[in-house]
Design a protein around this motif. Sequence first.
Motif, PDB file in Angstrom:
ATOM      1  N   GLY A  34     -55.741 149.983   0.997  1.00 10.21           N
ATOM      2  CA  GLY A  34     -57.143 151.948   1.086  1.00 10.21           C
ATOM      3  C   GLY A  34     -56.771 152.313   1.175  1.00 10.21           C
ATOM      4  N   GLY A  35     -54.681 152.886   1.246  1.00 15.06           N
ATOM      5  CA  GLY A  35     -54.452 153.802   1.051  1.00 15.06           C
ATOM      6  C   GLY A  35     -54.914 154.818  -0.993  1.00 15.06           C
ATOM      7  N   LEU A  36     -54.289 156.020  -0.797  1.00  8.52           N
ATOM      8  CA  LEU A  36     -54.012 156.699  -2.006  1.00  8.52           C
ATOM      9  C   LEU A  36     -52.823 155.433  -3.272  1.00  8.52           C
ATOM     10  CD1 LEU A  36     -55.162 159.142  -3.832  1.00  8.52           C
ATOM     11  CD2 LEU A  36     -53.665 160.275  -2.612  1.00  8.52           C
ATOM     12  N   ALA A  37     -52.271 155.249  -2.705  1.00  4.68           N
ATOM     13  CA  ALA A  37     -51.299 154.783  -3.608  1.00  4.68           C
ATOM     14  C   ALA A  37     -51.854 153.307  -4.441  1.00  4.68           C
ATOM     15  CB  ALA A  37     -49.558 154.675  -3.061  1.00  4.68           C
ATOM     16  N   SER A  38     -51.999 152.808  -3.160  1.00  5.34           N
ATOM     17  CA  SER A  38     -52.509 151.717  -3.530  1.00  5.34           C
ATOM     18  C   SER A  38     -54.200 151.039  -4.549  1.00  5.34           C
ATOM     19  CB  SER A  38     -52.689 150.575  -2.888  1.00  5.34           C
ATOM     20  OG  SER A  38     -53.371 151.198  -1.685  1.00  5.34           O
ATOM     21  N   ALA A  62     -55.557 149.767  10.691  1.00  3.58           N
ATOM     22  CA  ALA A  62     -57.281 151.246   9.870  1.00  3.58           C
ATOM     23  C   ALA A  62     -56.904 150.696   8.393  1.00  3.58           C
ATOM     24  CB  ALA A  62     -55.535 152.142  10.100  1.00  3.58           C
ATOM     25  N   ASP A  63     -55.413 149.242   7.913  1.00  2.02           N
ATOM     26  CA  ASP A  63     -55.550 149.401   6.312  1.00  2.02           C
ATOM     27  C   ASP A  63     -56.372 148.582   6.065  1.00  2.02           C
ATOM     28  OD1 ASP A  63     -53.476 151.118   6.662  1.00  2.02           O
ATOM     29  OD2 ASP A  63     -51.619 148.857   6.027  1.00  2.02           O
ATOM     30  N   ALA A  64     -56.987 147.166   7.375  1.00  7.81           N
ATOM     31  CA  ALA A  64     -58.217 146.575   7.008  1.00  7.81           C
ATOM     32  C   ALA A  64     -59.129 146.710   6.565  1.00  7.81           C
ATOM     33  CB  ALA A  64     -57.964 145.803   8.065  1.00  7.81           C
ATOM     34  N   ILE A  65     -59.679 147.835   7.249  1.00  4.08           N
ATOM     35  CA  ILE A  65     -60.781 149.086   7.613  1.00  4.08           C
ATOM     36  C   ILE A  65     -60.968 149.507   6.291  1.00  4.08           C
ATOM     37  CG2 ILE A  65     -61.817 150.552   8.828  1.00  4.08           C
ATOM     38  CD1 ILE A  65     -60.940 150.119  11.468  1.00  4.08           C
ATOM     39  N   ALA A  66     -59.349 150.306   6.201  1.00  2.00           N
ATOM     40  CA  ALA A  66     -59.745 151.640   4.908  1.00  2.00           C
ATOM     41  C   ALA A  66     -59.816 150.158   3.461  1.00  2.00           C
ATOM     42  CB  ALA A  66     -58.291 151.519   4.608  1.00  2.00           C
ATOM     43  N   ALA A  67     -58.510 149.146   3.202  1.00  2.00           N
ATOM     44  CA  ALA A  67     -59.820 148.168   2.333  1.00  2.00           C
ATOM     45  C   ALA A  67     -60.550 147.523   2.044  1.00  2.00           C
ATOM     46  CB  ALA A  67     -58.615 147.231   2.470  1.00  2.00           C
ATOM     47  N   PHE A  68     -61.441 147.474   3.015  1.00  2.00           N
ATOM     48  CA  PHE A  68     -62.609 146.759   3.034  1.00  2.00           C
ATOM     49  C   PHE A  68     -63.661 148.208   2.586  1.00  2.00           C
ATOM     50  CE2 PHE A  68     -60.362 143.256   4.985  1.00  2.00           C
ATOM     51  CZ  PHE A  68     -60.504 142.203   3.784  1.00  2.00           C
ATOM     52  N   VAL A  69     -63.589 148.981   2.918  1.00  2.00           N
ATOM     53  CA  VAL A  69     -64.035 150.290   2.979  1.00  2.00           C
ATOM     54  C   VAL A  69     -63.867 150.195   1.646  1.00  2.00           C
ATOM     55  CG1 VAL A  69     -65.183 152.624   2.997  1.00  2.00           C
ATOM     56  CG2 VAL A  69     -64.597 151.241   4.650  1.00  2.00           C
ATOM     57  N   ALA A  70     -63.042 150.206   0.637  1.00  2.00           N
ATOM     58  CA  ALA A  70     -62.622 150.347  -0.725  1.00  2.00           C
ATOM     59  C   ALA A  70     -63.897 149.428  -1.413  1.00  2.00           C
ATOM     60  CB  ALA A  70     -61.413 150.243  -1.074  1.00  2.00           C
ATOM     61  N   ARG A  71     -63.026 147.712  -0.704  1.00  2.00           N
ATOM     62  CA  ARG A  71     -63.728 146.847  -1.398  1.00  2.00           C
ATOM     63  C   ARG A  71     -65.140 147.040  -2.198  1.00  2.00           C
ATOM     64  NH1 ARG A  71     -64.462 141.429   2.026  1.00  2.00           N
ATOM     65  NH2 ARG A  71     -66.200 143.367   2.920  1.00  2.00           N
ATOM     66  N   LEU A  74     -66.210 150.149  -4.208  1.00  2.00           N
ATOM     67  CA  LEU A  74     -65.550 150.296  -5.663  1.00  2.00           C
ATOM     68  C   LEU A  74     -65.411 149.490  -6.635  1.00  2.00           C
ATOM     69  CD1 LEU A  74     -61.656 153.080  -5.015  1.00  2.00           C
ATOM     70  CD2 LEU A  74     -64.675 153.760  -5.534  1.00  2.00           C
ATOM     71  N   ASP A  75     -66.223 147.900  -5.285  1.00  2.00           N
ATOM     72  CA  ASP A  75     -66.407 146.935  -6.104  1.00  2.00           C
ATOM     73  C   ASP A  75     -64.868 145.714  -6.547  1.00  2.00           C
ATOM     74  OD1 ASP A  75     -67.546 144.334  -7.014  1.00  2.00           O
ATOM     75  OD2 ASP A  75     -67.565 145.032  -9.240  1.00  2.00           O
ATOM     76  N   TYR A  76     -63.727 146.133  -5.383  1.00  2.00           N
ATOM     77  CA  TYR A  76     -62.505 145.434  -5.436  1.00  2.00           C
ATOM     78  C   TYR A  76     -62.444 144.253  -5.077  1.00  2.00           C
ATOM     79  CZ  TYR A  76     -59.976 150.192  -7.400  1.00  2.00           C
ATOM     80  OH  TYR A  76     -59.736 151.607  -7.567  1.00  2.00           O
ATOM     81  N   ARG A  77     -61.552 143.444  -5.371  1.00  2.00           N
ATOM     82  CA  ARG A  77     -61.461 142.130  -4.682  1.00  2.00           C
ATOM     83  C   ARG A  77     -60.362 142.069  -3.962  1.00  2.00           C
ATOM     84  NH1 ARG A  77     -59.644 136.768  -7.504  1.00  2.00           N
ATOM     85  NH2 ARG A  77     -59.192 135.262  -5.437  1.00  2.00           N
ATOM     86  N   VAL A  78     -60.924 141.921  -2.469  1.00  2.00           N
ATOM     87  CA  VAL A  78     -59.700 142.383  -1.412  1.00  2.00           C
ATOM     88  C   VAL A  78     -60.043 140.857  -0.288  1.00  2.00           C
ATOM     89  CG1 VAL A  78     -59.105 143.607   0.320  1.00  2.00           C
ATOM     90  CG2 VAL A  78     -59.953 144.642  -1.776  1.00  2.00           C
ATOM     91  N   PRO A 174     -63.432 158.741  -5.611  1.00  2.00           N
ATOM     92  CA  PRO A 174     -63.999 159.443  -4.617  1.00  2.00           C
ATOM     93  C   PRO A 174     -62.656 160.431  -3.943  1.00  2.00           C
ATOM     94  CG  PRO A 174     -64.743 157.590  -5.359  1.00  2.00           C
ATOM     95  CD  PRO A 174     -63.898 157.297  -5.924  1.00  2.00           C
ATOM     96  N   ASP A 175     -62.940 161.971  -2.744  1.00  2.00           N
ATOM     97  CA  ASP A 175     -62.095 162.226  -2.672  1.00  2.00           C
ATOM     98  C   ASP A 175     -62.519 162.255  -1.053  1.00  2.00           C
ATOM     99  OD1 ASP A 175     -61.418 164.772  -4.777  1.00  2.00           O
ATOM    100  OD2 ASP A 175     -62.771 166.212  -3.484  1.00  2.00           O
ATOM    101  N   GLY A 176     -63.531 160.745  -0.947  1.00  2.00           N
ATOM    102  CA  GLY A 176     -63.290 160.248   0.275  1.00  2.00           C
ATOM    103  C   GLY A 176     -62.084 159.043   0.253  1.00  2.00           C
ATOM    104  N   PHE A 177     -61.693 158.915  -0.211  1.00  2.00           N
ATOM    105  CA  PHE A 177     -60.862 157.875  -0.495  1.00  2.00           C
ATOM    106  C   PHE A 177     -59.359 159.115  -0.099  1.00  2.00           C
ATOM    107  CE2 PHE A 177     -63.705 155.806  -1.100  1.00  2.00           C
ATOM    108  CZ  PHE A 177     -63.897 154.666  -0.895  1.00  2.00           C
ATOM    109  N   ALA A 178     -59.558 159.949  -1.416  1.00  2.00           N
ATOM    110  CA  ALA A 178     -57.687 160.497  -1.451  1.00  2.00           C
ATOM    111  C   ALA A 178     -57.729 161.551  -0.823  1.00  2.00           C
ATOM    112  CB  ALA A 178     -58.526 161.095  -2.903  1.00  2.00           C
TER     113      ALA A 178
END
Length: 214
Positions: A34-38, A62-71, A74-78, A174-178
């Motif tokens: 869920g970080g910028l690079a990924s 933190a990674d799990a929380i960010a990844a599922f927010v992105a999912r 942004l409609d990602y499969r996670v 989105p800047d919120g992720f970036a």
Amino acid sequence: MAAAGPAARLLARVDADLVRAFHDRDAAVLAFSGGLASLIVAALARKRGELRGVVVGTRNAADAIAAFVARDFLDYRVEALPPAVPEVLRTVRAIRSSDPRLTVPEALSLVPLALVEAGAPDRLVLSGFGLSPASAAVRRHLLGTAALSPGLSRRTQAPPRSLVLRAARELAIPDGFAMASRRIPAEGSGVGPALREAGHARHTSVARLLDRVG
């Protein structure tokens, strides 16, 4: 026509790596924090084939929380892959056995990717390490693994975060992720804290835990 700027050239280099990787396959698994690079790798890889994101994370990491927010946004499969302490210990030992030049912190930073690889045999596995700061030893190790870190090269260093931010904006991330602060893989995944907690429970250090067999 104006020449492409640094951010566009960075994205082109990452995308070129992905085009080559997807040449003879149509799906991949991304070690997704869920970080910028990924997020950048995910945005480009989804244009090349089916993509499944796997986040290695302990409960409330933190990674799990960010990844599922992105999912959700942004409609990602996670999917989640919770790391068990015995499995983490075996993985760190295996990484350091294969490359003794790596320090314990360096090996720990590679654990989430190694766990994703172990769970996706015979699949193309991607990571964001090509766009993330890492030591020379970690970058050298990654170049020798089966996983692909788009943008990673023996000839180049990791791009500065300011450039990665500009690249994310070119992809309309989105800047919120970036703008989220960068997380070290071992800490963002919860692997480091889990090992420290296990060491505390056994009245020993993480280094000594790693020295134990079994």
